[in-house]
Design a protein around this motif. Sequence first.
Motif, mmCIF file in Angstrom:
data_model
loop_
_atom_site.group_PDB
_atom_site.id
_atom_site.type_symbol
_atom_site.label_atom_id
_atom_site.label_comp_id
_atom_site.label_asym_id
_atom_site.label_seq_id
_atom_site.Cartn_x
_atom_site.Cartn_y
_atom_site.Cartn_z
ATOM 1 N N ARG A 18 0.823 -1.227 0.000
ATOM 2 C CA ARG A 18 0.000 0.000 0.000
ATOM 3 C C ARG A 18 0.850 1.268 0.000
ATOM 4 O O ARG A 18 0.360 2.347 -0.274
ATOM 5 N N ARG A 19 2.122 1.129 0.310
ATOM 6 C CA ARG A 19 3.012 2.298 0.247
ATOM 7 C C ARG A 19 3.359 2.654 -1.201
ATOM 8 O O ARG A 19 3.778 3.765 -1.481
ATOM 9 N N TYR A 20 3.241 1.683 -2.100
ATOM 10 C CA TYR A 20 3.687 1.912 -3.478
ATOM 11 C C TYR A 20 2.547 1.987 -4.491
ATOM 12 O O TYR A 20 2.737 2.499 -5.581
ATOM 13 N N ALA A 21 1.401 1.444 -4.140
ATOM 14 C CA ALA A 21 0.269 1.474 -5.084
ATOM 15 C C ALA A 21 -0.906 2.170 -4.415
ATOM 16 O O ALA A 21 -1.120 2.009 -3.213
ATOM 17 N N ARG A 22 -1.657 2.911 -5.193
ATOM 18 C CA ARG A 22 -2.770 3.669 -4.608
ATOM 19 C C ARG A 22 -4.074 2.895 -4.697
ATOM 20 O O ARG A 22 -4.861 2.878 -3.765
ATOM 21 N N ARG A 23 -4.281 2.259 -5.850
ATOM 22 C CA ARG A 23 -5.554 1.542 -6.031
ATOM 23 C C ARG A 23 -5.495 0.183 -5.358
ATOM 24 O O ARG A 23 -4.470 -0.508 -5.413
ATOM 25 N N GLU A 24 -6.610 -0.218 -4.755
ATOM 26 C CA GLU A 24 -6.633 -1.459 -3.982
ATOM 27 C C GLU A 24 -6.451 -2.697 -4.876
ATOM 28 O O GLU A 24 -5.839 -3.676 -4.460
ATOM 29 N N ASP A 25 -6.957 -2.635 -6.124
ATOM 30 C CA ASP A 25 -6.775 -3.788 -7.024
ATOM 31 C C ASP A 25 -5.293 -3.953 -7.392
ATOM 32 O O ASP A 25 -4.808 -5.082 -7.526
ATOM 33 N N GLU A 26 -4.581 -2.837 -7.488
ATOM 34 C CA GLU A 26 -3.135 -2.917 -7.758
ATOM 35 C C GLU A 26 -2.397 -3.512 -6.554
ATOM 36 O O GLU A 26 -1.501 -4.339 -6.712
ATOM 37 N N VAL A 27 -2.832 -3.107 -5.366
ATOM 38 C CA VAL A 27 -2.219 -3.632 -4.134
ATOM 39 C C VAL A 27 -2.388 -5.157 -4.086
ATOM 40 O O VAL A 27 -1.429 -5.894 -3.825
ATOM 41 N N GLU A 28 -3.600 -5.613 -4.372
ATOM 42 C CA GLU A 28 -3.870 -7.060 -4.339
ATOM 43 C C GLU A 28 -3.018 -7.803 -5.374
ATOM 44 O O GLU A 28 -2.512 -8.896 -5.098
ATOM 45 N N ASP A 29 -2.872 -7.200 -6.550
ATOM 46 C CA ASP A 29 -2.046 -7.838 -7.586
ATOM 47 C C ASP A 29 -0.589 -7.945 -7.143
ATOM 48 O O ASP A 29 0.060 -8.975 -7.358
ATOM 49 N N ILE A 30 -0.086 -6.882 -6.517
ATOM 50 C CA ILE A 30 1.310 -6.899 -6.045
ATOM 51 C C ILE A 30 1.491 -7.998 -4.996
ATOM 52 O O ILE A 30 2.427 -8.790 -5.062
ATOM 53 N N CYS A 61 7.802 -4.702 -5.486
ATOM 54 C CA CYS A 61 7.178 -3.372 -5.469
ATOM 55 C C CYS A 61 7.947 -2.419 -6.390
ATOM 56 O O CYS A 61 7.335 -1.615 -7.104
ATOM 57 N N TYR A 62 9.243 -2.517 -6.390
ATOM 58 C CA TYR A 62 10.075 -1.666 -7.262
ATOM 59 C C TYR A 62 9.790 -1.990 -8.736
ATOM 60 O O TYR A 62 9.661 -1.080 -9.559
ATOM 61 N N ASP A 63 9.677 -3.275 -9.041
ATOM 62 C CA ASP A 63 9.328 -3.682 -10.418
ATOM 63 C C ASP A 63 7.971 -3.105 -10.814
ATOM 64 O O ASP A 63 7.778 -2.677 -11.947
ATOM 65 N N PHE A 64 7.043 -3.114 -9.857
ATOM 66 C CA PHE A 64 5.706 -2.553 -10.124
ATOM 67 C C PHE A 64 5.827 -1.062 -10.451
ATOM 68 O O PHE A 64 5.228 -0.587 -11.418
#
Lengths: 214, 101
Positions: free
Chosen positions: A59-71, A104-107
């Motif tokens: 959650r520190r690197y992605a804002r949208r919750e669907d992106e967080v779940e994917d990471i 997370c860096y790759d994301f």
Amino acid sequence: MPILSWSRFLAFACLMDMPDCLWMEPSDTELIAATLKGDAASFEVLVKRYQPRIFATARRYARREDEVEDIVQEIFIKAFRKLASYRMEAPFEHWFMRLAVRTCYDFLRSHQRNRETAFTDMTVNETDWLDQFVAEPSTSRENAAAARELVKKILNQLSPSARLIITLLEIEERSVKEIAALTGWSVPLVKVRAFRARAEMRKCLERIIRAKYL
Amino acid sequence: MNIVELQKKLLSVARANSPSDGVPYAFEKRIMARIASEQLMDVWALWGRLLWRAAAPCVGIMLVMGVWAVASLDLNGPSQPLASDLEETVLAPLASLEDSW
């Protein structure tokens, strides 16, 4: 002779309402060994154990919750695939967090093009918070939702390496050595990137101030 | 405006507000389902890996056979031109037909 896996043992213990003192939670090493032997259910225990921490990190690197779940999903799947490469010399947590930070860096790198480049979408509350800070810096509140959103937007404007360094060094307050271990970068490289990241963030702030007040 | 002060303030805001560690319901089940499906897919991955491994020995055998074929041609010495060989082969039945007349 049937082998009782940790996951089955835990299920059995819960079923029998066994008191906590009679059994201990399996260690990471035991769970990893069981997973490597083919007991995939042991990996589920590991997932349950680490998922809150990994969600907080993502959650520190992605804002949208669907992106967080994917990471988070990608981190756990990578961990499962690479589990055999964990040599059990250092704690599993270190190995796993390194994997998480790199994912997370790759994301960040893969979503570099999507990052916000203009600061046109500042809300009224954010503008108010900034005005208050300009008028009297000491009175502006740290827990204001507007300030939190403003920080997120500024971090979103930074380059991937700058964002990673600012997050690890300034927000999570990790040491340079820790960051070097997490990212796989050398200590001098971390220092150079930290210097550049702070400068990049200052430039970004200058742009906002110039656009708003000049 | 003091940019450095603003930067410090914003970073302290970020430090004071750590993100939530909440997990969606049954998220671990989703991970395990994905892993299970990947394990099924692995049969094909294994087959693919075997094919790739077999490629190198096949290329090796092909090269050896090629070298062997070239070497055996050299051992026999210069043969007749290909055109006359072909002509002889094609006309062989006719030759035998002429003999029978």
